[in-house]
Design a protein around this motif. Structure first.
Motif, PDB file in Angstrom:
ATOM      1  N   LEU A 102      21.897  26.387   2.855  1.00  0.00           N
ATOM      2  CA  LEU A 102      22.542  25.175   3.323  1.00  0.00           C
ATOM      3  C   LEU A 102      23.371  24.571   2.198  1.00  0.00           C
ATOM      4  O   LEU A 102      22.928  24.530   1.047  1.00  0.00           O
ATOM      5  CB  LEU A 102      21.507  24.159   3.795  1.00  0.00           C
ATOM      6  CG  LEU A 102      20.539  24.638   4.880  1.00  0.00           C
ATOM      7  CD1 LEU A 102      19.408  23.640   5.047  1.00  0.00           C
ATOM      8  CD2 LEU A 102      21.259  24.844   6.192  1.00  0.00           C
ATOM      9  N   SER A 103      24.556  24.107   2.533  1.00  0.00           N
ATOM     10  CA  SER A 103      25.427  23.455   1.565  1.00  0.00           C
ATOM     11  C   SER A 103      25.743  22.051   2.063  1.00  0.00           C
ATOM     12  O   SER A 103      26.159  21.876   3.215  1.00  0.00           O
ATOM     13  CB  SER A 103      26.722  24.251   1.388  1.00  0.00           C
ATOM     14  OG  SER A 103      27.636  23.555   0.566  1.00  0.00           O
ATOM     15  N   VAL A 104      25.525  21.056   1.195  1.00  0.00           N
ATOM     16  CA  VAL A 104      25.803  19.660   1.548  1.00  0.00           C
ATOM     17  C   VAL A 104      26.820  19.120   0.543  1.00  0.00           C
ATOM     18  O   VAL A 104      26.575  19.130  -0.665  1.00  0.00           O
ATOM     19  CB  VAL A 104      24.520  18.803   1.523  1.00  0.00           C
ATOM     20  CG1 VAL A 104      24.832  17.380   2.002  1.00  0.00           C
ATOM     21  CG2 VAL A 104      23.423  19.432   2.385  1.00  0.00           C
ATOM     22  N   ALA A 105      27.953  18.674   1.049  1.00  0.00           N
ATOM     23  CA  ALA A 105      29.018  18.165   0.172  1.00  0.00           C
ATOM     24  C   ALA A 105      29.762  17.052   0.886  1.00  0.00           C
ATOM     25  O   ALA A 105      29.717  16.945   2.126  1.00  0.00           O
ATOM     26  CB  ALA A 105      29.981  19.292  -0.204  1.00  0.00           C
ATOM     27  N   ASP A 106      30.452  16.223   0.108  1.00  0.00           N
ATOM     28  CA  ASP A 106      31.247  15.171   0.737  1.00  0.00           C
ATOM     29  C   ASP A 106      32.534  15.783   1.304  1.00  0.00           C
ATOM     30  O   ASP A 106      32.823  16.967   1.083  1.00  0.00           O
ATOM     31  CB  ASP A 106      31.521  14.020  -0.245  1.00  0.00           C
ATOM     32  CG  ASP A 106      32.466  14.391  -1.383  1.00  0.00           C
ATOM     33  OD1 ASP A 106      33.184  15.400  -1.277  1.00  0.00           O
ATOM     34  OD2 ASP A 106      32.489  13.663  -2.387  1.00  0.00           O
ATOM     35  N   PRO A 107      33.313  15.035   2.064  1.00  0.00           N
ATOM     36  CA  PRO A 107      34.507  15.608   2.708  1.00  0.00           C
ATOM     37  C   PRO A 107      35.533  16.192   1.750  1.00  0.00           C
ATOM     38  O   PRO A 107      36.379  16.981   2.160  1.00  0.00           O
ATOM     39  CB  PRO A 107      35.080  14.414   3.480  1.00  0.00           C
ATOM     40  CG  PRO A 107      33.898  13.556   3.785  1.00  0.00           C
ATOM     41  CD  PRO A 107      33.034  13.660   2.567  1.00  0.00           C
ATOM     42  N   THR A 141      32.860  17.732  -2.980  1.00  0.00           N
ATOM     43  CA  THR A 141      31.954  17.453  -4.096  1.00  0.00           C
ATOM     44  C   THR A 141      30.505  17.560  -3.612  1.00  0.00           C
ATOM     45  O   THR A 141      30.127  16.886  -2.648  1.00  0.00           O
ATOM     46  CB  THR A 141      32.190  16.043  -4.660  1.00  0.00           C
ATOM     47  OG1 THR A 141      33.562  15.942  -5.082  1.00  0.00           O
ATOM     48  CG2 THR A 141      31.275  15.771  -5.844  1.00  0.00           C
ATOM     49  N   PRO A 142      29.677  18.390  -4.260  1.00  0.00           N
ATOM     50  CA  PRO A 142      28.296  18.567  -3.790  1.00  0.00           C
ATOM     51  C   PRO A 142      27.491  17.278  -3.859  1.00  0.00           C
ATOM     52  O   PRO A 142      27.722  16.419  -4.726  1.00  0.00           O
ATOM     53  CB  PRO A 142      27.724  19.620  -4.749  1.00  0.00           C
ATOM     54  CG  PRO A 142      28.911  20.282  -5.360  1.00  0.00           C
ATOM     55  CD  PRO A 142      29.983  19.244  -5.420  1.00  0.00           C
ATOM     56  N   ILE A 143      26.536  17.136  -2.963  1.00  0.00           N
ATOM     57  CA  ILE A 143      25.598  16.031  -3.018  1.00  0.00           C
ATOM     58  C   ILE A 143      24.729  16.190  -4.264  1.00  0.00           C
ATOM     59  O   ILE A 143      24.605  17.295  -4.811  1.00  0.00           O
ATOM     60  CB  ILE A 143      24.739  15.994  -1.731  1.00  0.00           C
ATOM     61  CG1 ILE A 143      24.058  14.635  -1.559  1.00  0.00           C
ATOM     62  CG2 ILE A 143      23.710  17.113  -1.732  1.00  0.00           C
ATOM     63  CD1 ILE A 143      23.398  14.451  -0.209  1.00  0.00           C
ATOM     64  N   ARG A 144      24.130  15.116  -4.726  1.00  0.00           N
ATOM     65  CA  ARG A 144      23.324  15.181  -5.947  1.00  0.00           C
ATOM     66  C   ARG A 144      22.074  16.049  -5.728  1.00  0.00           C
ATOM     67  O   ARG A 144      21.635  16.282  -4.608  1.00  0.00           O
ATOM     68  CB  ARG A 144      22.896  13.771  -6.368  1.00  0.00           C
ATOM     69  CG  ARG A 144      21.889  13.130  -5.436  1.00  0.00           C
ATOM     70  CD  ARG A 144      21.548  11.711  -5.847  1.00  0.00           C
ATOM     71  NE  ARG A 144      20.480  11.152  -5.037  1.00  0.00           N
ATOM     72  CZ  ARG A 144      20.620  10.626  -3.847  1.00  0.00           C
ATOM     73  NH1 ARG A 144      21.819  10.577  -3.294  1.00  0.00           N
ATOM     74  NH2 ARG A 144      19.581  10.145  -3.181  1.00  0.00           N
ATOM     75  N   ALA A 145      21.488  16.503  -6.812  1.00  0.00           N
ATOM     76  CA  ALA A 145      20.262  17.283  -6.746  1.00  0.00           C
ATOM     77  C   ALA A 145      19.091  16.402  -6.332  1.00  0.00           C
ATOM     78  O   ALA A 145      19.080  15.190  -6.576  1.00  0.00           O
ATOM     79  CB  ALA A 145      19.972  17.928  -8.103  1.00  0.00           C
ATOM     80  N   GLY A 146      18.092  17.022  -5.690  1.00  0.00           N
ATOM     81  CA  GLY A 146      16.862  16.315  -5.350  1.00  0.00           C
ATOM     82  C   GLY A 146      16.855  15.616  -4.019  1.00  0.00           C
ATOM     83  O   GLY A 146      15.916  14.870  -3.724  1.00  0.00           O
ATOM     84  N   ASP A 172      19.855  21.496  -4.824  1.00  0.00           N
ATOM     85  CA  ASP A 172      19.936  21.713  -6.262  1.00  0.00           C
ATOM     86  C   ASP A 172      21.201  21.040  -6.810  1.00  0.00           C
ATOM     87  O   ASP A 172      21.858  20.265  -6.110  1.00  0.00           O
ATOM     88  CB  ASP A 172      19.907  23.212  -6.585  1.00  0.00           C
ATOM     89  CG  ASP A 172      21.098  23.972  -6.008  1.00  0.00           C
ATOM     90  OD1 ASP A 172      22.073  23.329  -5.561  1.00  0.00           O
ATOM     91  OD2 ASP A 172      21.062  25.223  -6.006  1.00  0.00           O
ATOM     92  N   ALA A 173      21.557  21.352  -8.048  1.00  0.00           N
ATOM     93  CA  ALA A 173      22.700  20.696  -8.684  1.00  0.00           C
ATOM     94  C   ALA A 173      24.026  21.043  -8.021  1.00  0.00           C
ATOM     95  O   ALA A 173      25.035  20.366  -8.241  1.00  0.00           O
ATOM     96  CB  ALA A 173      22.746  21.078 -10.161  1.00  0.00           C
ATOM     97  N   HIS A 174      24.037  22.095  -7.218  1.00  0.00           N
ATOM     98  CA  HIS A 174      25.260  22.509  -6.524  1.00  0.00           C
ATOM     99  C   HIS A 174      25.265  22.057  -5.064  1.00  0.00           C
ATOM    100  O   HIS A 174      26.120  22.500  -4.281  1.00  0.00           O
ATOM    101  CB  HIS A 174      25.418  24.028  -6.599  1.00  0.00           C
ATOM    102  CG  HIS A 174      25.400  24.565  -7.995  1.00  0.00           C
ATOM    103  ND1 HIS A 174      26.462  24.417  -8.864  1.00  0.00           N
ATOM    104  CD2 HIS A 174      24.433  25.226  -8.691  1.00  0.00           C
ATOM    105  CE1 HIS A 174      26.165  24.982 -10.030  1.00  0.00           C
ATOM    106  NE2 HIS A 174      24.943  25.467  -9.950  1.00  0.00           N
ATOM    107  N   GLY A 175      24.319  21.214  -4.688  1.00  0.00           N
ATOM    108  CA  GLY A 175      24.238  20.750  -3.315  1.00  0.00           C
ATOM    109  C   GLY A 175      23.709  21.791  -2.354  1.00  0.00           C
ATOM    110  O   GLY A 175      23.884  21.672  -1.136  1.00  0.00           O
TER     111      GLY A 175
END
Length: 201
Positions: free
Chosen positions: A53-58, A61-66, A86-89
């Motif tokens: 799964l990848s979570v990023a803003d539009p 930019t990846p979401i923060r870790a944790g 993780d650190a890469h979202g």
């Protein structure tokens, strides 16, 4: 959910002439977008398959870790699973999709492909819920999984072969491709195979 818009401004002055300026904007209805990629390109029914799964803003930019992510759907223990970015979202869950849990989609991101869907909740404040589709490899009976994602030229690449019960002991042709052509191959009949990568690749 996301669109790119360009705004133009044109100013005309009788003595000084005309000047034009423009700027691009990204417009979105949600703070984060969720996408899913199964290993080997598709979920294999009756085999534990990793779903990334990848979570990023539009803007990408990846979401923060944790950040906790809950996935709900068929093939998950009790119908749901939780992972942490993780650190890469990125986050990872394991799916064992039952037979018959996929269909050919007629619209959306998985249009005209065989896929299944999951509900993903990104547990931010407020929470974000997205419905995502994931390709399914209905005819696959073997899932290849490389032991190392990076190998040097001339090295050996080990591949684990996860099989459905009916494919036990059957020979599998492993191929390494470079720029669309086969550069190395090997046959495997057990749970693991090895391909030697040419030194001139």
């Amino acid at each position: 959910d996301v669109a790119s818009v360009t705004a133009y401004a044109r100013i005309v002055h009788g003595a000084l002439g005309t000047i034009t300026a423009y700027a691009g904007y990204t417009m979105a209805r949600t703070a984060f977008l969720v996408s899913a990629t199964p290993e080997a390109g598709g979920l294999v029914p009756e085999i534990d398959t990793r779903l990334y799964l990848s979570v990023a803003d539009p803007r990408g930019t990846p979401i923060r870790a944790g950040v906790s992510v809950e996935v709900r759907g068929l093939g998950l223990p009790g119908g749901r699973a939780t992972a942490t970015t993780d650190a890469h979202g990125m986050a990872e869950v394991t799916v064992r999709l039952p037979r018959g849990a996929a269909a050919r989609m007629e619209g959306g991101a998985c249009a005209y492909t065989t896929s299944t869907s999951f509900e993903v909740e990104v547990q931010t404040t407020p929470a974000i819920v997205a419905n995502i589709c994931t390709p399914v490899s209905l005819e696959a009976e073997v899932l290849p999984r490389v032991r190392s994602v990076v190998v040097a030229p001339g090295a050996s690449l080990e591949v684990d072969l996860v099989r459905v019960p009916g494919a036990s002991g059957r020979p599998v042709d492993l191929e390494a491709l470079y720029q669309g052509r086969v550069v190395a191959s090997a046959w495997a009949t057990g749970a693991r195979g090895t391909i030697r990568i040419p030194s001139d690749v």
